[in-house]
Write an enzyme that holds these catalytic residues in place. Structure first.
Site, PDB file in Angstrom:
ATOM      1  NE  ARG A   1      -1.301 -11.032   7.796  1.00  0.00           N
ATOM      2  CZ  ARG A   1      -0.921 -11.583   8.930  1.00  0.00           C
ATOM      3  NH1 ARG A   1      -0.157 -10.926   9.773  1.00  0.00           N
ATOM      4  NH2 ARG A   1      -1.276 -12.802   9.222  1.00  0.00           N
TER       5      ARG A   1
ATOM      6  NE  ARG B   1      -2.094  -1.017   3.628  1.00  0.00           N
ATOM      7  CZ  ARG B   1      -2.389  -1.936   4.518  1.00  0.00           C
ATOM      8  NH1 ARG B   1      -2.595  -1.601   5.748  1.00  0.00           N
ATOM      9  NH2 ARG B   1      -2.466  -3.198   4.181  1.00  0.00           N
TER      10      ARG B   1
ATOM     11  NE  ARG C   1      -4.193  -9.267   9.590  1.00  0.00           N
ATOM     12  CZ  ARG C   1      -4.345  -8.535   8.503  1.00  0.00           C
ATOM     13  NH1 ARG C   1      -4.115  -7.228   8.547  1.00  0.00           N
ATOM     14  NH2 ARG C   1      -4.712  -9.078   7.360  1.00  0.00           N
ATOM     15  N   PRO C   2      -1.651 -13.747  13.903  1.00  0.00           N
ATOM     16  CG  PRO C   2      -2.508 -15.604  15.033  1.00  0.00           C
ATOM     17  CD  PRO C   2      -2.860 -14.219  14.594  1.00  0.00           C
ATOM     18  CB  ILE C   3       2.552 -15.835  10.657  1.00  0.00           C
ATOM     19  CG1 ILE C   3       3.825 -15.819  11.513  1.00  0.00           C
ATOM     20  CG2 ILE C   3       2.142 -14.431  10.314  1.00  0.00           C
ATOM     21  CD1 ILE C   3       5.055 -15.514  10.688  1.00  0.00           C
ATOM     22  CG  ASP C   4      -0.411 -20.144  14.472  1.00  0.00           C
ATOM     23  OD1 ASP C   4      -0.839 -18.997  14.310  1.00  0.00           O
ATOM     24  OD2 ASP C   4      -1.144 -21.134  14.573  1.00  0.00           O
ATOM     25  CD  GLN C   5      -2.467 -23.049  11.770  1.00  0.00           C
ATOM     26  OE1 GLN C   5      -2.619 -24.095  11.139  1.00  0.00           O
ATOM     27  NE2 GLN C   5      -2.239 -23.037  13.082  1.00  0.00           N
TER      28      GLN C   5
ATOM     29  CG  ASP D   1     -11.205  -7.747   3.938  1.00  0.00           C
ATOM     30  OD1 ASP D   1     -10.894  -7.713   5.139  1.00  0.00           O
ATOM     31  OD2 ASP D   1     -10.408  -8.116   3.039  1.00  0.00           O
TER      32      ASP D   1
ATOM     33  CE  LYS E   1      -4.884  -4.644   0.524  1.00  0.00           C
ATOM     34  NZ  LYS E   1      -5.045  -5.949   1.194  1.00  0.00           N
ATOM     35  CG  ASN E   2      -6.724  -9.240  -0.201  1.00  0.00           C
ATOM     36  OD1 ASN E   2      -5.948  -8.317   0.054  1.00  0.00           O
ATOM     37  ND2 ASN E   2      -7.793  -9.485   0.531  1.00  0.00           N
TER      38      ASN E   2
ATOM     39  CB  CYS F   1      -5.345  -3.368   8.517  1.00  0.00           C
ATOM     40  SG  CYS F   1      -5.576  -2.353   7.067  1.00  0.00           S
TER      41      CYS F   1
HETATM   42  C1  UD1 Z   1      -6.428 -11.968   4.425  1.00  0.00           C
HETATM   43  C2  UD1 Z   1      -6.710 -10.707   3.647  1.00  0.00           C
HETATM   44  C3  UD1 Z   1      -7.560  -9.765   4.478  1.00  0.00           C
HETATM   45  C4  UD1 Z   1      -8.809 -10.470   4.969  1.00  0.00           C
HETATM   46  C5  UD1 Z   1      -8.494 -11.811   5.617  1.00  0.00           C
HETATM   47  C6  UD1 Z   1      -9.729 -12.634   5.938  1.00  0.00           C
HETATM   48  C7  UD1 Z   1      -4.766 -10.481   2.218  1.00  0.00           C
HETATM   49  C8  UD1 Z   1      -3.507  -9.782   1.941  1.00  0.00           C
HETATM   50  N1  UD1 Z   1      -5.431 -10.083   3.312  1.00  0.00           N
HETATM   51  O1  UD1 Z   1      -5.722 -11.604   5.591  1.00  0.00           O
HETATM   52  O2  UD1 Z   1      -7.922  -8.656   3.658  1.00  0.00           O
HETATM   53  O3  UD1 Z   1      -9.464  -9.663   5.924  1.00  0.00           O
HETATM   54  O4  UD1 Z   1      -7.664 -12.602   4.759  1.00  0.00           O
HETATM   55  O5  UD1 Z   1     -10.468 -12.850   4.776  1.00  0.00           O
HETATM   56  O6  UD1 Z   1      -5.193 -11.353   1.501  1.00  0.00           O
HETATM   57  N2  UD1 Z   1      -4.846 -17.039  11.899  1.00  0.00           N
HETATM   58  C9  UD1 Z   1      -4.119 -17.726  12.866  1.00  0.00           C
HETATM   59  N3  UD1 Z   1      -2.896 -18.241  12.527  1.00  0.00           N
HETATM   60  C10 UD1 Z   1      -2.374 -18.089  11.278  1.00  0.00           C
HETATM   61  C11 UD1 Z   1      -3.115 -17.380  10.322  1.00  0.00           C
HETATM   62  C12 UD1 Z   1      -4.340 -16.862  10.656  1.00  0.00           C
HETATM   63  O7  UD1 Z   1      -4.565 -17.863  14.005  1.00  0.00           O
HETATM   64  O8  UD1 Z   1      -1.263 -18.572  11.043  1.00  0.00           O
HETATM   65  C13 UD1 Z   1      -6.177 -16.462  12.216  1.00  0.00           C
HETATM   66  C14 UD1 Z   1      -6.165 -14.938  12.219  1.00  0.00           C
HETATM   67  O9  UD1 Z   1      -5.814 -14.435  13.474  1.00  0.00           O
HETATM   68  C15 UD1 Z   1      -7.587 -14.620  11.854  1.00  0.00           C
HETATM   69  C16 UD1 Z   1      -7.989 -15.767  10.930  1.00  0.00           C
HETATM   70  O10 UD1 Z   1      -7.063 -16.818  11.178  1.00  0.00           O
HETATM   71  O11 UD1 Z   1      -8.391 -14.672  13.009  1.00  0.00           O
HETATM   72  C17 UD1 Z   1      -7.998 -15.443   9.465  1.00  0.00           C
HETATM   73  O12 UD1 Z   1      -6.780 -14.843   9.091  1.00  0.00           O
HETATM   74  P1  UD1 Z   1      -6.228 -14.932   7.599  1.00  0.00           P
HETATM   75  O13 UD1 Z   1      -7.246 -15.558   6.702  1.00  0.00           O
HETATM   76  O14 UD1 Z   1      -4.881 -15.540   7.647  1.00  0.00           O
HETATM   77  O15 UD1 Z   1      -6.097 -13.403   7.206  1.00  0.00           O
HETATM   78  P2  UD1 Z   1      -4.924 -12.709   6.412  1.00  0.00           P
HETATM   79  O16 UD1 Z   1      -4.340 -13.668   5.435  1.00  0.00           O
HETATM   80  O17 UD1 Z   1      -4.047 -11.988   7.358  1.00  0.00           O
END
Ligand code: UD1
Length: 431
Positions: A93, A397, A122-126, A305, A23-24, A117
């Site tokens: 997501r 999903r 789940r921030p996207i700042d990075q 996961d 999936k991912n 989920c």
């Molecule tokens: C992806 C997977 C999800 C999995 C997760 C961790 C997909 C579609 N989803 O989710 O199934 O559980 O990886 O293996 O591939 N973070 C920040 N800022 C950012 C991005 C992340 O602070 O800009 C933090 C998040 O809050 C979290 C951690 O980094 O605590 C990891 O998140 P991330 O690896 O980005 O997870 P997803 O990509 O959302």
């Protein structure tokens, strides 16, 4: 039509089951096909709800898409929009993977912030930082990622944590940026490597995926390609845990055993027999589990996961297990549902302390997210009596034909209409 799963616990899982495509990986690869100047054919695409949402998004954007028997053909040449609607983007997501792709193709994009989920912030700042580093003007007015760039230029991106989503988005931006981009502290998950292989097959130059530093020489002309998606690591793990939970003997085929080493090690520690050869993993157990401590981490650590599915198994292990969640702080809500089935646990901040009980009993429970749903299914397979799980849409999903696969191994599981006391398949007694 909303559905629930009805499971009559106690059946031993036995036989052979094939894993679906990841999936991912699929949700990152499919949007990336828009970067090519000709059609791509993607094989081993899981037939899951998240993939259907992506298809709707592609069609909205103007691409031609066909999807049959796990093969997807995408013709990007007619795509002419850069603004997927909120109704679609908010349902998953990975919808924000369209942002760097559309930025690369149209030099601008307008993509609503992603859904997915509810497992904590789940921030996207990075992601935003990475896109800005490569020259994009990015803002999020009114919950929409608005980005534009006259020119994207490679550079050094230092991620504050090895985020999967940010690594994907930086890779997808970098292939459209001239010069070299280095993503430092990159995620190393199998789906990152798969995306890198896919982009390479389109003509991109991507090195180092699977290590901390990914180097991309961007700005090259990308073409359509034929590609096969990597097997799903989390589905494999979920099936391994389900096999162990029922004292079963299950052969899982079409998988990559090295992706499963963190889980296999934990299962072995618990007393489960796990063997592997080529693309096959065999799991056997006698239902006598030792308690273990688990800490989630990025790959190659124990995947977050699989934290929920494994915790379901730990509820019946001998002794006390400590589960530490380091990735998503609120990923323990499903323990409330497991308690309804007789499990004993308490949560202190990011740690769950699970004390094994002799047996779980069937109950009415609710899946609050995808992997929580999988955990409840595993608990229900072990429980005495009948369990009804609502929120099936979360499970569907991310798991292809989950109920069907488990049924083929001997599980008594069926999907029934929510609110309807009459089972669609009609073989289970009432609770
Ligand atoms: C992806 C997977 C999800 C999995 C997760 C961790 C997909 C579609 N989803 O989710 O199934 O559980 O990886 O293996 O591939 N973070 C920040 N800022 C950012 C991005 C992340 O602070 O800009 C933090 C998040 O809050 C979290 C951690 O980094 O605590 C990891 O998140 P991330 O690896 O980005 O997870 P997803 O990509 O959302």
């Amino acid at each position: 039509m909303k559905e629930k799963m009805r499971i009559h616990g106690g059946a031993r899982l036995e036989g052979e089951v094939m894993v679906s495509g990841g999936k991912n990986a699929a949700v990152a690869i499919i949007p990336a096909t828009l970067l090519g100047d000709s059609p791509s054919v993607i094989e081993n695409v899981p037939d899951i709800n998240d993939v259907h949402i992506i298809i709707e998004m592609l069609k909205y954007l103007g691409a031609q898409v066909e999807f049959k028997d796990n093969v997807m053909t995408i013709d990007p040449r007619t795509a002419d929009k850069f603004d997927p609607p909120y109704e679609l983007a908010s349902r998953m997501r990975a919808s924000y993977y369209f942002a760097p792709v559309l930025l690369g193709v149209f030099r601008r994009c307008s993509v609503p912030l992603p859904g997915g989920c509810d497992i904590g912030p789940r921030p996207i700042d990075q992601t935003l930082k990475g896109m800005r580093t490569l020259g994009a003007h990015v803002d999020t007015p009114g919950g929409v990622i608005m980005a534009s760039a006259d020119e994207l230029v490679g550079g050094d991106i230092f991620l504050e944590m090895p985020s999967v989503g940010a690594t994907v988005n930086c890779m997808l931006t970098a292939v459209s940026a001239s010069g070299t981009t280095c993503i430092h502290n990159a995620a190393k998950e199998p789906h990152i490597v798969d995306l890198a292989n896919f982009l390479s097959s389109m003509g991109a130059v991507v090195k180092g995926a699977g290590t901390d530093v990914i180097r991309i020489r961007g700005g090259r002309h990308l073409h359509g390609t034929n590609y096969t998606v990597v097997p799903d690591q989390i589905e494999t793990g979920t099936l391994m845990i389900a096999a162990a939970a029922t004292g079963g003997d299950v052969i899982i085929t079409g998988t990559i055993p090295t992706h499963m080493e963190a889980l296999s090690a934990k299962l072995l520690e618990m007393g489960v027999h796990v063997t592997s050869e080529d693309d096959i993993i065999r799991v056997r157990s006698n239902r006598n589990f030792r308690s273990v401590n688990v800490k989630t981490q990025g790959y190659p650590g124990f995947p977050t996961d699989l934290q929920q599915p494994l915790a379901a198994l730990l509820t019946v292990a001998n002794g006390t297990s400590i589960v530490t969640e380091t990735v998503f702080e609120s990923r323990f809500r499903y323990l409330d549902e497991l308690r309804k089935m007789g499990a004993s646990s308490r949560v202190i901040e990011t740690t769950a302390i699970i004390t094994g009980v002799d047996r779980l009993v069937g109950a009415r429970v609710n899946a609050t997210d995808l992997r929580a749903g999988a955990a409840l299914v595993i608990a229900a397979l072990m429980a005495e009596g009948v369990t009804e799980i609502s929120g099936v849409e979360y499970i569907m999903r991310g798991y292809e034909r989950f109920d069907e696969k488990l049924r083929s191994l001997g599980a008594h599981i069926e999907r029934v209409r929510e609110g309807s006391p009459v089972p669609v398949g009609g073989f289970l007694p009432n609770i």
